[in-house]
Scaffold this active site. Structure first.
Site, short mmCIF file in Angstrom:
data_model
loop_
_atom_site.label_atom_id
_atom_site.label_comp_id
_atom_site.label_asym_id
_atom_site.label_seq_id
_atom_site.Cartn_x
_atom_site.Cartn_y
_atom_site.Cartn_z
N ASP A 499 46.08 32.65 39.89
CA ASP A 499 47.43 32.79 40.42
C ASP A 499 48.43 32.46 39.30
O ASP A 499 48.52 31.31 38.86
CB ASP A 499 47.61 31.83 41.60
CG ASP A 499 48.94 32.01 42.32
OD1 ASP A 499 49.89 32.52 41.71
OD2 ASP A 499 49.02 31.62 43.51
N HIS A 500 49.17 33.48 38.87
CA HIS A 500 50.05 33.30 37.70
C HIS A 500 51.25 32.40 38.02
O HIS A 500 51.97 31.98 37.12
CB HIS A 500 50.54 34.66 37.21
CG HIS A 500 50.80 34.70 35.73
ND1 HIS A 500 51.04 33.57 34.99
CD2 HIS A 500 50.85 35.74 34.86
CE1 HIS A 500 51.24 33.90 33.72
NE2 HIS A 500 51.13 35.22 33.61
#
Length: 527
Positions: A499-500
């Site tokens: 998850d950036h």
């Protein structure tokens, strides 16, 4: 001036951190000994704490939702009344909402604790009106996006009414049917409750009293002693009151509202589907999905998706759209680990345990998560919840679709223990018998395509986790550390999706390298 008196939670047995679900008094109220002050609800019982003194309420130190235990300060009185003897100053207790039970009369059967699942559809009803059932007989079957669950009868009786139909959605506390208990003993109910629980009141015939109150329904209503007393004084039939409290519990306000409207309950507004995807995403203004008559191009066969695939598909779509996915690929040298795995299986051959590569990957994952704690976390608004436990999920392929059982406390278990538990959970998944708590609480997931094939892929993050490791079929590759000497090494492809919003590319690359190095030399993990 009268002395201020601290009012504390009395002895409530082994219960701790019990939430306050109702306050019966406010500052300035005059109370008498034994008047109810607050109501507490554990997972087993509802308890009303009475006033040990008479007096005027000067301060209230708790609010709805606060958790209290024996000795917690509830409020302060300005004392002016008699003291209740210690042996009588005990909380009065009512039975839990699920299941509702009576020795005779009519018992409303509710959905028991099914974990975090809500609005689960009914996919099968096993009984009809008039059927005689025994305790533990299945009544209905529910199917969430992860599992199929049968709801058993908590006691024996005759089915008098079925209040759900196929396709209805239910949650914990939802009423599904009514049973005529026919003097069924209280011991036929579901799980044994602590000694603190009060036994059901003596049964009354299911007839209407001169006051217009159905005594059987009144006794079975989910309400505490103070609310029951108020209902009696107001001439309200609790069996007709819709509770607005947790699990449908009837509150004082519900009785007062019912009495003030002459027995008319307010209609519950229909719930509209959310227009925005779950997880905080916004609606996407996309072109409509194309409608095509495929049969005009050639022969077709139509096959409906399983319900699990339909629901899990919606979850996967939400996760893919809401979470900004990035996938980093790498490889691990597992030549030595594979030799060690084969040797372990030879030594464990008589135990019936067979170890795959996955338990080793789980142990390596825990060690890597400890080194990179932001991967063992979840987003909660603008905060990152860093978890101090290591529950690893693994994707299991089943005839009904993909499921993700969870191995808890992997850091505390040995490789054989993990392998044994993983085999049992995989079996339950294939049979559709996984329980909700066997698929919840995961902090990190490994999705393995095992020996099927593939080189790399992009696994979708299992929200609310922030990363998932995908692995494909291992293969032999010529490897050289100096460019001169070459050797065949067994290579495992790694695909880490992250998850950036939480993780950046450098951290993900380091995570993969650390994970791969542990697989190359498991001594760093096991010893």
């Amino acid at each position: 001036m009268n002395q201020a008196i601290d009012i504390k939670v009395p002895d409530i047995g082994d219960f701790k951190d019990v939430p306050v679900i109702e306050l019966f008094v406010k500052v300035g109220d005059l109370v008498n000994p034994e008047d109810p002050l607050v109501s507490l609800e554990s997972d087993k019982a509802t308890m009303e704490v009475p006033a040990p003194h008479g007096g005027v309420v000067r301060q209230i130190h708790v609010k709805l939702g606060d958790a209290v235990s024996e000795g917690s300060l509830l409020m302060q009185f300005e004392g002016m009344g008699a003291v209740v003897p210690a042996d009588t100053a005990k909380p009065s207790v009512s039975a839990p909402p699920s299941p509702v039970n009576a020795p005779a009369g009519l018992a409303e059967i509710r959905i028991p604790d099914i974990g975090d699942f809500k609005d689960v559809p009914v996919i099968e009803i096993f009984v009809k009106v008039g059927d005689t059932v025994k305790a533990e007989d299945p009544l209905v079957s529910l199917e969430s996006d992860k599992a199929t669950m049968d709801v058993p009868a908590p006691l024996g009786g005759v089915v008098r009414e079925i209040r759900v139909k196929l396709g209805d959605t239910v949650s914990e506390g939802s009423i599904i049917m009514a049973l005529a208990t026919n003097d069924a003993p209280a011991t036929a109910t579901a799980p044994a409750a602590p000694a603190l629980l009060a036994a059901p009141a003596p049964a009354a015939p299911a007839v209407t009293s001169p006051s217009g109150v159905d005594e059987a329904a009144f006794r079975l209503a989910y309400a505490g002693p103070a609310v029951r007393k108020l209902a009696r004084e107001s001439g309200v039939d609790l069996g007709k009151v819709r509770g607005s409290g947790a699990h449908g519990r009837i509150l004082r306000a519900d009785v007062e509202a019912f009495a003030s409207t002459g027995g008319q309950t307010a209609a519950v507004p229909a719930t509209k589907p959310a227009s925005a995807p779950a997880g905080g995403g916004t609606g996407l203004d996309l072109l409509p999905w194309p409608k095509v008559d495929f049969a005009k191009f050639g022969p077709v066969e139509r096959k409906e998706l399983s319900r699990i695939k339909k629901i899990s598909g919606a979850n996967l779509h939400r996760n893919w759209v809401v979470i900004p996915h990035v996938t980093t690929h790498d490889e691990a040298d597992i030549t030595d680990l594979e030799q060690f795995r084969v040797q372990m299986n030879k030594e464990l051959e008589k135990s019936g345990v067979k170890i795959s590569m996955l338990p080793f990957m789980m142990k390596a994952a825990v060690a890597t998560l400890k080194a990179f704690p932001e991967f063992n976390a979840s987003l909660d608004g603008d905060s990152l919840v860093l978890k101090q436990y290591y529950h690893i999920g693994f994707a299991a392929d089943t005839p009904n679709g993909l499921m993700v059982p969870v191995i808890r406390d992997v850091d505390r278990k040995t490789i054989p223990e993990i392998a044994r538990e993983m085999g049992e959970l995989a079996r339950l998944a294939r049979e559709g018998k996984l329980k909700p708590d066997q698929m919840s609480g995961g902090t990190f997931t490994i999705s393995s395509l095992g020996g099927i094939g593939g080189v790399h892929f992009t696994p979708i993050i299992n929200a609310p986790e922030v990363a998932i490791m995908g692995v494909c079929k291992s293969f032999w590759r010529q490897h050289s550390s100096d460019g001169k000497t070459w050797a065949s090494r067994l290579t495992l492809p790694l695909s880490l999706s992250w998850d950036h919003r939480v993780i950046d590319g450098a951290a993900a690359a380091r995570f993969n390298v650390y994970f791969a190095n542990l697989l190359a030399d498991m001594r760093r993990v096991l010893f």
